[in-house]
Design a protein around this motif. Structure first.
Motif, short mmCIF file in Angstrom:
data_model
loop_
_atom_site.label_atom_id
_atom_site.label_comp_id
_atom_site.label_asym_id
_atom_site.label_seq_id
_atom_site.Cartn_x
_atom_site.Cartn_y
_atom_site.Cartn_z
N TYR A 115 0.76 -1.27 0.05
CA TYR A 115 -0.05 -0.10 -0.16
C TYR A 115 0.87 1.30 -0.18
N HIS A 116 1.59 1.25 0.93
CA HIS A 116 2.61 2.60 1.13
C HIS A 116 3.65 2.59 0.15
N TRP A 117 4.01 1.31 -0.33
CA TRP A 117 5.15 1.27 -1.28
C TRP A 117 4.61 1.95 -2.89
N VAL A 118 3.34 1.67 -3.22
CA VAL A 118 2.87 2.23 -4.39
C VAL A 118 2.36 3.69 -4.11
N LEU A 119 2.15 4.14 -3.08
CA LEU A 119 1.84 5.64 -2.93
C LEU A 119 3.07 6.44 -2.70
N ASP A 120 4.10 5.81 -2.18
CA ASP A 120 5.40 6.36 -2.10
C ASP A 120 5.94 6.64 -3.36
N TRP A 121 5.89 5.48 -4.27
CA TRP A 121 6.33 5.66 -5.60
C TRP A 121 5.69 6.47 -6.66
N ILE A 122 4.30 6.41 -6.58
CA ILE A 122 3.79 7.24 -7.36
C ILE A 122 3.81 8.74 -7.06
N SER A 123 3.81 9.06 -5.91
CA SER A 123 4.30 10.47 -5.45
C SER A 123 5.66 11.02 -6.13
N ARG A 124 6.61 10.01 -5.78
CA ARG A 124 7.74 10.61 -6.48
C ARG A 124 8.17 10.52 -7.96
N GLU A 125 7.30 9.48 -8.46
CA GLU A 125 7.92 9.33 -10.06
C GLU A 125 6.78 9.42 -10.95
N ALA A 126 5.50 9.18 -10.73
CA ALA A 126 4.11 9.32 -11.48
C ALA A 126 3.59 10.50 -11.29
N ALA A 127 3.28 10.96 -10.20
CA ALA A 127 2.52 11.96 -10.17
C ALA A 127 3.29 13.09 -9.20
N LYS A 128 4.42 13.76 -9.85
CA LYS A 128 5.33 14.38 -9.42
C LYS A 128 4.69 15.94 -9.36
N THR A 129 3.72 16.32 -10.11
CA THR A 129 3.08 17.71 -10.31
C THR A 129 1.57 17.82 -9.73
#
Length: 236
Positions: free
Chosen positions: A66-80
């Motif tokens: 759960y938190h892996w996906v949220l952390d990764w999306i915040s830094r890699e996919a949804a930076k803006t």
């Protein structure tokens, strides 16, 4: 008699057809029937489109990813992304030293971003009436959705998040504690100490290291014999 009866029936039909009240009621009935059939057809078409042309993956908050996906999306996919939530990691050591850092995550709600050549919708839902029994926090789920039959794309996102957390924790020591039926991290990953910094009698540290390596590779032996795969070491 047959002729007169048939004429009476035809006259009755003509009379009903010329009756404005009957015609209006029959027309409304027809319109309602067509509308009901149209709604049913639209529901079937929508369900078929959703089932065959939309790909989704759901991750509940009690899953380790759960938190892996949220952390990764915040830094890699949804930076803006401009709609964020804060999660603070707080650690106080025995000597009184305190370290704290905050992690930005997509806030509860709907977020849309582009990754891998496709648009992906992230839906983070926080239940107000349901609580995670183990963590004592509101129950949450995240759902990743994309158009088309793109299951490999979403699985690749999960794999990227897994690789990211493994790379960041490589060479670090994780400490876990029992929390109900689950194991939770007690603190932030710590830098592993070199073996030569452990003060023991000569040869003991090497013997323990060799024993641990053998134990970590012997899981199948324990499983075949129905023995719990665990080991304790007592130093005295």
């Amino acid at each position: 008699y047959l002729l007169s009866g048939g004429m009476a029936l035809s006259e009755m039909v003509v009379s009903l057809a010329s009756n404005p009240y009957f015609s209006a009621g029959f027309g409304l009935f027809g319109v309602g029937t067509v509308a009901a059939v149209g709604r049913a057809a639209a529901q079937v078409a929508t369900e078929g489109f959703r089932r065959h042309m939309i790909t989704t993956i759901q991750v509940p908050c009690n899953d380790k990813a759960y938190h892996w996906v949220l952390d990764w999306i915040s830094r890699e996919a949804a930076k803006t992304s401009q709609h964020l939530a804060v999660r603070t990691d707080w650690e106080e050591e025995d000597g009184g030293h305190v370290t704290a850092k905050y992690i930005l995550e997509p806030s509860p709600g709907i977020h849309v971003f582009r990754w891998g050549g496709a648009w992906v919708k992230l839906d983070r839902i926080r239940e107000q009436q349901q609580v995670d029994v183990i963590g004592g926090v509101p129950w949450e789920t995240i759902t990743l959705t994309t158009l088309g039959r793109r299951r490999p794309l979403l699985l690749k996102m999960l794999d990227e998040a897994r690789k990211d957390v493994l790379e960041r924790h490589a060479g670090l020591t994780m400490t876990y504690g029992s929390s109900g039926s689950d194991w939770r991290e007690l603190c932030q990953p710590q830098q592993a100490r070199p073996l030569d910094t452990v003060v023991l009698e000569e040869g003991v540290a090497e013997k323990l290291a060799a024993d641990c390596k053998q134990f970590l590779t012997s899981g199948s032996w324990y499983k075949q014999r129905g023995i719990p795969h665990r080991r304790g070491v007592l130093l005295h």
